[in-house]
Design a protein around this motif. Sequence first.
Motif, PDB file in Angstrom:
ATOM      1  N   ALA A   1      -5.810  17.280 -42.976  1.00 53.72           N
ATOM      2  CA  ALA A   1      -6.705  18.045 -43.836  1.00 53.72           C
ATOM      3  C   ALA A   1      -8.022  18.325 -43.109  1.00 53.72           C
ATOM      4  O   ALA A   1      -8.569  19.406 -43.229  1.00 53.72           O
ATOM      5  N   GLU A   2      -8.488  17.308 -42.362  1.00 49.49           N
ATOM      6  CA  GLU A   2      -9.752  17.497 -41.650  1.00 49.49           C
ATOM      7  C   GLU A   2      -9.629  18.590 -40.593  1.00 49.49           C
ATOM      8  O   GLU A   2     -10.525  19.414 -40.435  1.00 49.49           O
TER       9      GLU A   2
ATOM     10  N   ALA B 243      -7.554  21.148 -40.648  1.00 43.66           N
ATOM     11  CA  ALA B 243      -7.454  22.443 -41.328  1.00 43.66           C
ATOM     12  C   ALA B 243      -8.832  22.927 -41.777  1.00 43.66           C
ATOM     13  O   ALA B 243      -9.151  24.113 -41.668  1.00 43.66           O
ATOM     14  N   ASP B 244      -9.646  22.002 -42.294  1.00 42.39           N
ATOM     15  CA  ASP B 244     -11.000  22.374 -42.712  1.00 42.39           C
ATOM     16  C   ASP B 244     -11.835  22.832 -41.524  1.00 42.39           C
ATOM     17  O   ASP B 244     -12.593  23.794 -41.610  1.00 42.39           O
ATOM     18  N   LYS B 245     -11.690  22.113 -40.402  1.00 45.50           N
ATOM     19  CA  LYS B 245     -12.432  22.480 -39.192  1.00 45.50           C
ATOM     20  C   LYS B 245     -11.995  23.863 -38.700  1.00 45.50           C
ATOM     21  O   LYS B 245     -12.819  24.698 -38.342  1.00 45.50           O
TER      22      LYS B 245
ATOM     23  N   ALA C  71     -10.643  26.255 -40.510  1.00 46.79           N
ATOM     24  CA  ALA C  71     -11.116  27.261 -41.473  1.00 46.79           C
ATOM     25  C   ALA C  71     -12.585  27.579 -41.241  1.00 46.79           C
ATOM     26  O   ALA C  71     -13.003  28.743 -41.313  1.00 46.79           O
ATOM     27  N   GLY C  72     -13.362  26.543 -40.923  1.00 47.25           N
ATOM     28  CA  GLY C  72     -14.777  26.764 -40.640  1.00 47.25           C
ATOM     29  C   GLY C  72     -14.990  27.595 -39.393  1.00 47.25           C
ATOM     30  O   GLY C  72     -15.841  28.487 -39.358  1.00 47.25           O
TER      31      GLY C  72
END
Length: 166
Positions: A1-2, A4-6, A8-9
């Motif tokens: 998840a981390e 994917a968030d990175k 996306a950012g």
Amino acid sequence: AEGADKAAGLIAQMAADTQDAIDQIQALANGIYPPLLEAEGLAPAVRALAEMAPAEVRVEADVSDRYPLPVEGAVYFCASEALTNAVKHGEGPITIKLSVRSGELEFTVSDSGPGFDPDTVQRGSGLTNMTDRLDALEGNITIISQPGQATTVTGRLPLTPVEVKA
């Protein structure tokens, strides 16, 4: 998840950076006469424009002379507008060519994008502005494209003195 968030950012930041670059190109296309164009001429100014683009852009400049400022300005702003369109709608690499042929200063902007049908696509303000700029100096513009094919925008301006149309 981390991860994917990175990712996306990073993608969001890349999108914002790309939009900023497009906005800069459009500002130039809207008539801000760049000092580099006036000081050093068309080829260096177009090379600088290409370096700002958020895409791979090659410049092939077979011009060495200085030309009347209205001619250099028209070619610069039209190439800028065509580059903006290629970045927005096309795919890289994008090529800008500057040359002199038969007494005319010619520019082409080509991309490798999906193409379009020039007969059915409504002309936006960019294409209208390019046409108007070149028409005012007795030049012309040609757009070659079709769905599934690359797009090439070519503009030509006579290098003989002409009266600017009001």
